[in-house]
Design a protein around this motif. Sequence first.
Motif, short mmCIF file in Angstrom:
data_model
loop_
_atom_site.label_atom_id
_atom_site.label_comp_id
_atom_site.label_asym_id
_atom_site.label_seq_id
_atom_site.Cartn_x
_atom_site.Cartn_y
_atom_site.Cartn_z
N GLN A 63 0.85 -1.19 0.00
CA GLN A 63 0.00 0.00 0.00
C GLN A 63 0.89 1.24 0.00
O GLN A 63 1.09 1.90 1.01
CB GLN A 63 -0.93 -0.01 1.21
CG GLN A 63 -1.98 -1.12 1.15
CD GLN A 63 -2.97 -1.05 2.29
OE1 GLN A 63 -2.66 -0.58 3.38
NE2 GLN A 63 -4.18 -1.51 2.04
N GLY A 64 1.41 1.56 -1.17
CA GLY A 64 2.34 2.67 -1.29
C GLY A 64 1.68 4.03 -1.33
O GLY A 64 2.36 5.06 -1.18
N GLY A 97 -7.70 -10.23 -1.98
CA GLY A 97 -8.33 -9.45 -0.91
C GLY A 97 -7.49 -8.25 -0.51
O GLY A 97 -7.62 -7.75 0.61
N GLN A 98 -6.60 -7.79 -1.39
CA GLN A 98 -5.69 -6.69 -1.09
C GLN A 98 -5.74 -5.64 -2.20
O GLN A 98 -6.00 -5.96 -3.36
CB GLN A 98 -4.25 -7.20 -0.95
CG GLN A 98 -4.07 -8.28 0.10
CD GLN A 98 -2.68 -8.91 0.01
OE1 GLN A 98 -1.69 -8.26 -0.30
NE2 GLN A 98 -2.61 -10.19 0.28
N VAL A 99 -5.48 -4.38 -1.81
CA VAL A 99 -5.43 -3.29 -2.78
C VAL A 99 -4.15 -2.50 -2.56
O VAL A 99 -3.59 -2.50 -1.45
CB VAL A 99 -6.65 -2.35 -2.65
CG1 VAL A 99 -7.93 -3.09 -3.01
CG2 VAL A 99 -6.74 -1.77 -1.25
N PRO A 100 -3.64 -1.80 -3.60
CA PRO A 100 -2.36 -1.10 -3.47
C PRO A 100 -2.45 0.32 -2.89
O PRO A 100 -1.59 1.15 -3.14
CB PRO A 100 -1.86 -1.06 -4.92
CG PRO A 100 -3.11 -0.99 -5.72
CD PRO A 100 -4.13 -1.81 -4.99
N TYR A 101 -3.51 0.59 -2.15
CA TYR A 101 -3.63 1.90 -1.51
C TYR A 101 -4.26 1.72 -0.14
O TYR A 101 -4.97 0.75 0.13
CB TYR A 101 -4.50 2.84 -2.36
CG TYR A 101 -5.89 2.31 -2.65
CD1 TYR A 101 -6.93 2.46 -1.72
CD2 TYR A 101 -6.17 1.65 -3.83
CE1 TYR A 101 -8.19 1.96 -1.98
CE2 TYR A 101 -7.43 1.15 -4.10
CZ TYR A 101 -8.43 1.30 -3.17
OH TYR A 101 -9.69 0.79 -3.42
N ALA A 102 -3.97 2.67 0.75
CA ALA A 102 -4.57 2.68 2.08
C ALA A 102 -5.75 3.65 2.09
O ALA A 102 -5.72 4.68 1.41
CB ALA A 102 -3.54 3.10 3.12
N LYS A 103 -6.78 3.30 2.84
CA LYS A 103 -7.91 4.21 3.00
C LYS A 103 -7.48 5.43 3.81
O LYS A 103 -6.44 5.42 4.48
CB LYS A 103 -9.05 3.50 3.73
CG LYS A 103 -9.58 2.26 3.01
CD LYS A 103 -10.61 1.54 3.86
CE LYS A 103 -11.16 0.31 3.17
NZ LYS A 103 -12.15 -0.42 4.00
#
Length: 357
Positions: A135-136, A264-270
């Motif tokens: 999550q860059g 179940g993962q994405v490359p950004y943080a909420k």
Amino acid sequence: MNDIEDIYREIAIKITKEKNRTLPRVLKKIANLEQARIMRELPGTAEEIAQKLAVDEDAVRKSLQILYERGLVTPGRSRWHLVNNLVLVKDLVGSANPKYDDDELFDLLREMSLEDSDNLPERIKAGEEIPPVIQGMRVVPKWRTIKDIPGILPIEDVREILKNPPIVVHNCPCRVVYRARPCKGTVPIDICLATGNTGRRFLERKAGRELTYDEAIALLDKLDQFPLVSTTGNSNIMPTILCTCCADCCGLFVKAARTKPVLGQVPYAKSRFVVQDDPEQCIGCGTCADNRCPVGAITMKYFPEFGGERSYTDVDECIGCGLCVLTCPSEARKMKLVRPPEHIPSPASIFDSLASR
């Protein structure tokens, strides 16, 4: 790949330990063999490289300047460095001066950036070990939706982020490399911002134009008419980039559409916020559900106590961007601070480390 000289593979390994088949092709498309030999010697000064290669120092300086403008090398405090991350290669090459525009290169950059998320189901089925998605980047809420909430951190308030001149607007690399993007012809392309040392480097590379503080705020306000998410590097130091992302064309969301269903993962943080609904105030127009939420977190739900449909936000899916809050005609939606400051990690993001060299 048989027509790629070994030197480009060597440089690719120096740039990243990730296995990427396309990166050597990107490097060959940009750098000739003379420039590749210079890149292979980095980090170093022009004088050091000229001595090692027994070539003219001025020629080395000229090549380094071209490679800097193209987005493959960066100047440090005392030495030149290779860009050391696939994301940065795509972002810096993709946002270079338009005089370097090359459709074939853009297609290679897009292929390179999505290679690690390509064919995930088949790769997992074949037993390949897939590394965690990093999550860059982090979602930055629209400033007008959080301006009156206590506890806002300067690193999540664009009004504070932009107080670090120069402020430079430049072409969005995701939109540049995705030539068939759905938003083409609708959303402007020169809408990403860089500040401070990163902004100065865009100016040095002739890859952007400087804005005043008021012009930058006005640009962001103007862009609020589109469903564009603001994002920045995911670290707790003051960021020097502010991206403006489409859910259908920008790398973060295009990659998330591939990784989330499988990993179940994405490359950004909420962000640290979520949207809080007020069904009593809601008029059921559906604006927020139809064209504002970039992740589909909003649906229309029947509320018997109100005798009709009202908007409903799945807070587990909400990324806290604030887009739906901006355009709610009845002010039935507001942002709520739900995550502690520790949600934003301490290690500097790749973008912050680049700016500090």
